[in-house]
Enzyme design. Structure first.
Site, short mmCIF file in Angstrom:
data_model
loop_
_atom_site.label_atom_id
_atom_site.label_comp_id
_atom_site.label_asym_id
_atom_site.label_seq_id
_atom_site.Cartn_x
_atom_site.Cartn_y
_atom_site.Cartn_z
N TYR A 145 0.82 -1.22 0.00
CA TYR A 145 0.00 0.00 0.00
C TYR A 145 0.86 1.27 0.00
O TYR A 145 0.64 2.18 -0.82
CB TYR A 145 -0.96 -0.02 1.19
N GLU A 199 1.97 6.42 -7.12
CA GLU A 199 0.97 7.40 -7.54
C GLU A 199 1.52 8.82 -7.38
O GLU A 199 1.27 9.70 -8.24
CB GLU A 199 -0.30 7.23 -6.71
#
Length: 363
Positions: A287, A294
């Site tokens: 994660y 991103e």
């Protein structure tokens, strides 16, 4: 006349009673006496087959504190079970008055209970009774089967979609090597669009009460991924040929090919221990890596938005021509890491709740 042998005594102590077992096969003619002013119990010679063969056996114990005069016992083919009640319900420091344990006495560690064990057992019973009480008061959902079928199919479709993405990207990586990093978007985008549009369901479900989960964690993930997919990658052709697309898509797919099967099995009340562990453990490294990928994509898109003026906000002539969309993305970068913190805390609590050690079963 033969002197009776001392029998082996196995004991376990509870708050209110003492349980004693004699391992005598086909025991007959057993009787007890006790001088309960001095807290003692004696077993008169009992005929049976024990450690010394077919003989008479006896024992005598002097307890630490007072016990009730009534002694109950039950003989089976293999053993004699004896129960002695304490006069006062309390936990003793030891079983016998003498500090040194008699040689014929052995504790039954499988059944032995301490005060902390009793409290744990009582708490577990209270939780079970409370759960049953709540379930009995809650009306049964007539649409429960329909909901489970719908959730199972949704998770199955998402699992198949992300599995296709993962397998496709893995095969291309092995066959084409580094070249596959730069055309990921053109190969995978359609399926990723489909999966992410379908993921709106994960926000609708808790909003409608179909699932009992919070609304914010899935909303944060949905908005975050769709900004990257539709705004950063989808609207900028210059971003579609960058290697960061591969890493973002690959990390997303790895997480989901374990998450969706877990929810599928939950719909049919089935759990695989290894899958549960993977679902609640893989996110710990993946994660943050996904959010970092991103963030790299957002940073790489800033100069492109400044140059193309795409999504720029028009301003009055006195203030300038327009406000670049890159400023909004810089604010979004800050919010992205705030969302990381919120979701990380949520996932950690889920992991702690699902993977906490099971209570030891008490016999």
């Amino acid at each position: 006349m033969r002197t009776p042998f001392t029998s082996e005594v196995i004991s376990d102590v509870h708050e209110s009673s003492i349980c004693i077992r004699l391992y005598l096969d086909e025991c007959t003619q057993i009787s007890f006496s006790g001088n309960f002013n001095v807290c003692s119990l004696s077993c008169f010679p009992a005929q049976g087959h024990g450690a010394k063969g077919d003989n008479e056996y006896e024992f005598s114990l002097e307890f630490l504190e007072s016990v009730e005069p009534q002694v109950t016992h039950r003989s089976t083919q293999r053993q004699v079970n004896i129960t002695v009640r304490k006069q006062e319900h309390s936990w003793w420091d030891r079983l016998t008055l003498q500090e040194r344990k008699p040689v014929f006495l052995a504790p039954d560690f499988d059944r032995w209970m301490e005060e902390s064990d009793a409290e744990m057992e009582l708490r577990a019973k209270e939780e079970k009774i409370s759960k049953i009480s709540v379930e009995s008061r809650s009306p049964k959902d007539p649409y429960l089967g329909l909901k489970r079928g719908y959730l199972f199919m949704y998770n199955l479709v998402q699992f198949l979609g992300f599995s296709w993405i993962f397998v496709n990207m893995t095969v291309r990586l092995f066959i084409l090597g580094q070249d596959s990093l730069y055309d990921t978007f053109h190969t995978i985008a359609d399926m990723m669009y489909f999966c992410q549009i379908l993921a709106v369901v994960e926000v609708v479900n808790p909003a409608l009460g179909i699932v009992r989960t919070g609304l914010m964690p899935p909303l944060i993930q949905l908005v975050g991924r769709n900004v990257i997919l539709f705004v950063i990658f989808g609207s900028l052709e210059d971003m579609q040929n960058k290697a960061v697309v591969f890493f973002v898509f690959y990390l997303w797919s790895i997480i989901e090919i374990f998450r969706y099967p877990y929810y599928m099995l939950a719909c049919i009340s089935t759990e695989w221990t290894m899958l549960t562990w993977l679902r609640y453990s893989l996110w710990i490294p993946l994660y943050p890596m996904g959010v970092l990928a991103e963030a790299v994509a957002v940073i790489q898109s800033l100069p492109i938005f400044d140059e193309t003026r795409l999504f720029s906000i028009p301003l009055p002539e006195s203030l300038g021509s327009s406000l670049s969309f890159s400023y909004s993305l810089q604010i979004y970068l800050v919010l992205m890491f705030l969302g990381l913190f919120i979701n990380f805390r949520h996932l950690f609590r889920q992991r702690k709740r699902r993977l906490r050690p099971k209570r030891r079963k008490l016999h």
